[in-house]
Design a protein around this motif. Structure first.
Motif, PDB file in Angstrom:
ATOM      1  N   LEU A  42      -9.187  67.892  17.026  1.00 48.42           N
ATOM      2  CA  LEU A  42      -9.836  69.669  16.581  1.00 48.42           C
ATOM      3  C   LEU A  42     -10.455  70.392  17.500  1.00 48.42           C
ATOM      4  O   LEU A  42     -10.461  69.682  18.642  1.00 48.42           O
ATOM      5  N   SER A  73     -10.744  75.347  14.442  1.00 46.63           N
ATOM      6  CA  SER A  73     -10.213  74.949  13.172  1.00 46.63           C
ATOM      7  C   SER A  73     -10.848  75.047  11.823  1.00 46.63           C
ATOM      8  O   SER A  73     -11.672  75.487  11.783  1.00 46.63           O
ATOM      9  N   VAL A  81     -15.875  71.377  10.151  1.00 44.94           N
ATOM     10  CA  VAL A  81     -15.419  70.757  11.075  1.00 44.94           C
ATOM     11  C   VAL A  81     -16.631  69.717  11.625  1.00 44.94           C
ATOM     12  O   VAL A  81     -18.110  70.296  11.826  1.00 44.94           O
ATOM     13  N   VAL A 103      -6.363  70.713   7.403  1.00 47.14           N
ATOM     14  CA  VAL A 103      -6.732  71.381   9.127  1.00 47.14           C
ATOM     15  C   VAL A 103      -6.211  72.863   9.505  1.00 47.14           C
ATOM     16  O   VAL A 103      -4.722  71.999   9.085  1.00 47.14           O
ATOM     17  N   ASP A 161      -5.260  75.695  12.296  1.00 44.61           N
ATOM     18  CA  ASP A 161      -5.626  76.487  13.831  1.00 44.61           C
ATOM     19  C   ASP A 161      -5.517  77.046  13.669  1.00 44.61           C
ATOM     20  O   ASP A 161      -4.320  77.942  13.465  1.00 44.61           O
TER      21      ASP A 161
END
Length: 218
Positions: free
Chosen positions: A166, A170, A190, A216, A218
Motif C-alpha cells: 500500500l 492508495s 489506509v 484498493v 493506486d
C-alpha cells in the motif's frame, strides 16, 4: 637493319583465376553493405512461403509461421540495449487489425502474462483522446486488491490486511454486501502502509454479522 619486336602475351580477364574474381566481387559487396550500414540502410532480402526464417531478413508470407516447443518459451526475444529497448513488437496496419494476440485453449491457462520482477510496471496501456486504453469483455478479477470481509454482531469496524503493498496514495472503496437498514459505510482508507492494513468504518454497530466488499486502487 632488321629489328625484332618481341610481343608480350596479353593478360586477358578471362585468363584471370575465377577464385580471385569471386573474392573481388565479394569484397565489393561487403564494401557496399558497410556503406549502407553507415547510412542506416538495410540489405535484407525477402523470404516467402517455405523459406527459412533468418535474423535480419524481411519476410512475407500468406500463411502463418508456427514455432512449437514442448518445454520453455517457444519464442523468446531479448532487448539488451539502453534507452528503452523493445524486446518484441507487433504492428497491425489493417483496419481492425490486432498487433499481438494471445490464445489459450485450456480452462486453467493464461492467454497473456506480464511480470515485473524489478518493481516496474507489468503492463502499461495508453491511447489517444479518441482511443480506449483498456477494454475488457467478461469477468474481471483483481487478485489481492479486492475481497469481502465481515464483522460480527456489535461491531462497526473492519480492519483488513491487503497483500501487494500500500501507499499513502492508495484509494479504498467499500460497500455493504448485506442489507442493514440505517447502516452504511462512513469511511474507508489506509490504516497502516507498513503493515498493509486498511480500515472500513460503519456509521453504527450492526445487530448481526455483516459483510462488506472492498477494493484498493493506486
Amino acid at each position: 637493319m632488321n629489328r625484332t619486336t618481341r610481343h608480350q602475351p596479353a593478360i586477358d580477364a578471362i585468363d584471370e583465376p575465377r577464385s580471385r574474381r569471386e573474392l573481388l566481387q565479394t569484397g565489393g559487396m561487403a564494401t557496399v553493405a558497410a556503406l549502407l550500414a553507415v547510412f542506416g540502410l538495410g540489405t535484407t532480402t525477402t523470404a516467402k512461403n517455405g523459406s527459412a526464417l533468418r535474423a535480419g531478413d524481411k519476410t512475407t508470407a500468406s500463411r502463418p509461421t508456427t514455432i512449437e516447443s514442448a518445454k520453455g518459451p517457444a519464442l523468446q526475444a531479448r532487448a539488451t540495449g539502453k534507452n528503452g529497448p523493445i524486446g518484441l513488437r507487433g504492428v497491425a496496419n489493417a483496419s481492425k487489425g490486432v498487433g499481438v494476440q494471445g490464445l489459450t485453449q485450456s480452462s486453467d491457462g493464461t492467454a497473456g502474462e506480464f511480470v515485473a520482477d524489478g518493481g516496474g510496471t507489468a503492463l502499461a496501456a495508453s491511447a489517444s483522446k479518441q482511443g480506449v486504453a483498456l477494454r475488457t469483455k467478461g469477468r474481471l478479477v483483481l487478485t489481492e486488491r479486492t475481497g469481502v470481509a465481515s464483522v460480527s454482531e456489535g461491531g462497526a469496524e473492519f480492519v483488513i490486511p491487503v497483500s501487494g503493498g500500500l501507499s499513502d496514495k492508495s484509494m479504498v472503496l467499500a460497500t455493504l454486501q448485506d442489507h442493514r437498514p440505517g447502516v452504511h459505510v462512513e469511511a474507508a482508507h489506509v490504516l497502516d502502509v507498513d503493515d498493509g492494513l486498511i480500515v472500513v468504518r460503519l456509521n453504527q454497530a450492526v445487530a448481526e454479522q455483516t459483510r462488506v466488499g472492498w477494493m484498493v486502487l493506486d
